[in-house]
Design a protein around this motif. Sequence first.
Motif, PDB file in Angstrom:
ATOM      1  N   LEU A 237       0.819  -1.205   0.000  1.00 47.01           N
ATOM      2  CA  LEU A 237       0.000   0.000   0.000  1.00 47.01           C
ATOM      3  C   LEU A 237       0.856   1.259   0.000  1.00 47.01           C
ATOM      4  CD1 LEU A 237      -2.716   1.435   0.135  1.00 47.01           C
ATOM      5  CD2 LEU A 237      -2.656   1.124   2.630  1.00 47.01           C
ATOM      6  N   ALA A 238       1.934   1.275   0.760  1.00 40.89           N
ATOM      7  CA  ALA A 238       2.795   2.457   0.835  1.00 40.89           C
ATOM      8  C   ALA A 238       3.360   2.827  -0.537  1.00 40.89           C
ATOM      9  CB  ALA A 238       3.925   2.237   1.832  1.00 40.89           C
TER      10      ALA A 238
ATOM     11  N   GLN B  10       0.589   4.368  -2.567  1.00 40.56           N
ATOM     12  CA  GLN B  10       0.338   5.736  -2.117  1.00 40.56           C
ATOM     13  C   GLN B  10       1.410   6.700  -2.622  1.00 40.56           C
ATOM     14  OE1 GLN B  10       0.118   4.781   2.058  1.00 40.56           O
ATOM     15  NE2 GLN B  10      -2.123   4.905   2.067  1.00 40.56           N
ATOM     16  N   GLU B  11       2.664   6.278  -2.587  1.00 37.38           N
ATOM     17  CA  GLU B  11       3.753   7.108  -3.109  1.00 37.38           C
ATOM     18  C   GLU B  11       3.574   7.353  -4.603  1.00 37.38           C
ATOM     19  OE1 GLU B  11       7.435   5.185  -2.156  1.00 37.38           O
ATOM     20  OE2 GLU B  11       7.068   5.308   0.003  1.00 37.38           O
TER      21      GLU B  11
ATOM     22  N   ALA C 154       0.727   7.238  -6.304  1.00 31.91           N
ATOM     23  CA  ALA C 154      -0.429   8.116  -6.492  1.00 31.91           C
ATOM     24  C   ALA C 154      -0.044   9.571  -6.269  1.00 31.91           C
ATOM     25  CB  ALA C 154      -1.557   7.709  -5.547  1.00 31.91           C
ATOM     26  N   GLN C 155       0.778   9.822  -5.260  1.00 27.79           N
ATOM     27  CA  GLN C 155       1.228  11.190  -4.990  1.00 27.79           C
ATOM     28  C   GLN C 155       2.120  11.700  -6.116  1.00 27.79           C
ATOM     29  OE1 GLN C 155       0.089  13.111  -2.507  1.00 27.79           O
ATOM     30  NE2 GLN C 155       1.198  14.758  -3.515  1.00 27.79           N
TER      31      GLN C 155
ATOM     32  N   ARG D  48      -5.496  13.100  -9.930  1.00 26.74           N
ATOM     33  CA  ARG D  48      -5.590  12.419  -8.638  1.00 26.74           C
ATOM     34  C   ARG D  48      -5.902  10.946  -8.887  1.00 26.74           C
ATOM     35  NH1 ARG D  48      -5.872  14.493  -3.805  1.00 26.74           N
ATOM     36  NH2 ARG D  48      -6.396  16.537  -4.631  1.00 26.74           N
TER      37      ARG D  48
ATOM     38  N   ILE E 194      -6.688   4.639  -5.279  1.00 27.43           N
ATOM     39  CA  ILE E 194      -6.063   3.348  -4.983  1.00 27.43           C
ATOM     40  C   ILE E 194      -7.163   2.341  -4.707  1.00 27.43           C
ATOM     41  CG2 ILE E 194      -4.549   2.099  -3.415  1.00 27.43           C
ATOM     42  CD1 ILE E 194      -3.100   4.793  -2.958  1.00 27.43           C
TER      43      ILE E 194
END
Length: 79
Positions: free
Chosen positions: A45-46, A49-50, A52-53, A62, A65
Amino acid sequence: FREKERAELLSRQISEKGFEVFVEQTTVSRNETSYRVRVGPYAELAVAQETAQEILSKSGYRAMILPFQAPRSDQSNPS
């Protein structure tokens, strides 16, 4: 997207920013097809998230996830 061409356009734009992208066709209802622009999958997940950012900062889009779902098989093979 409802139109494949719009999904492909976004896919190219994100791909040009250095991401591996693909377009996935999906059925929303019996008579409606849509197209998703996808990046991944990511095991952690991390990392998702990275990414996606990074997509947001590089492209202005945008990312959402979602949990990975393997494509459904129409074959009924219990093995």
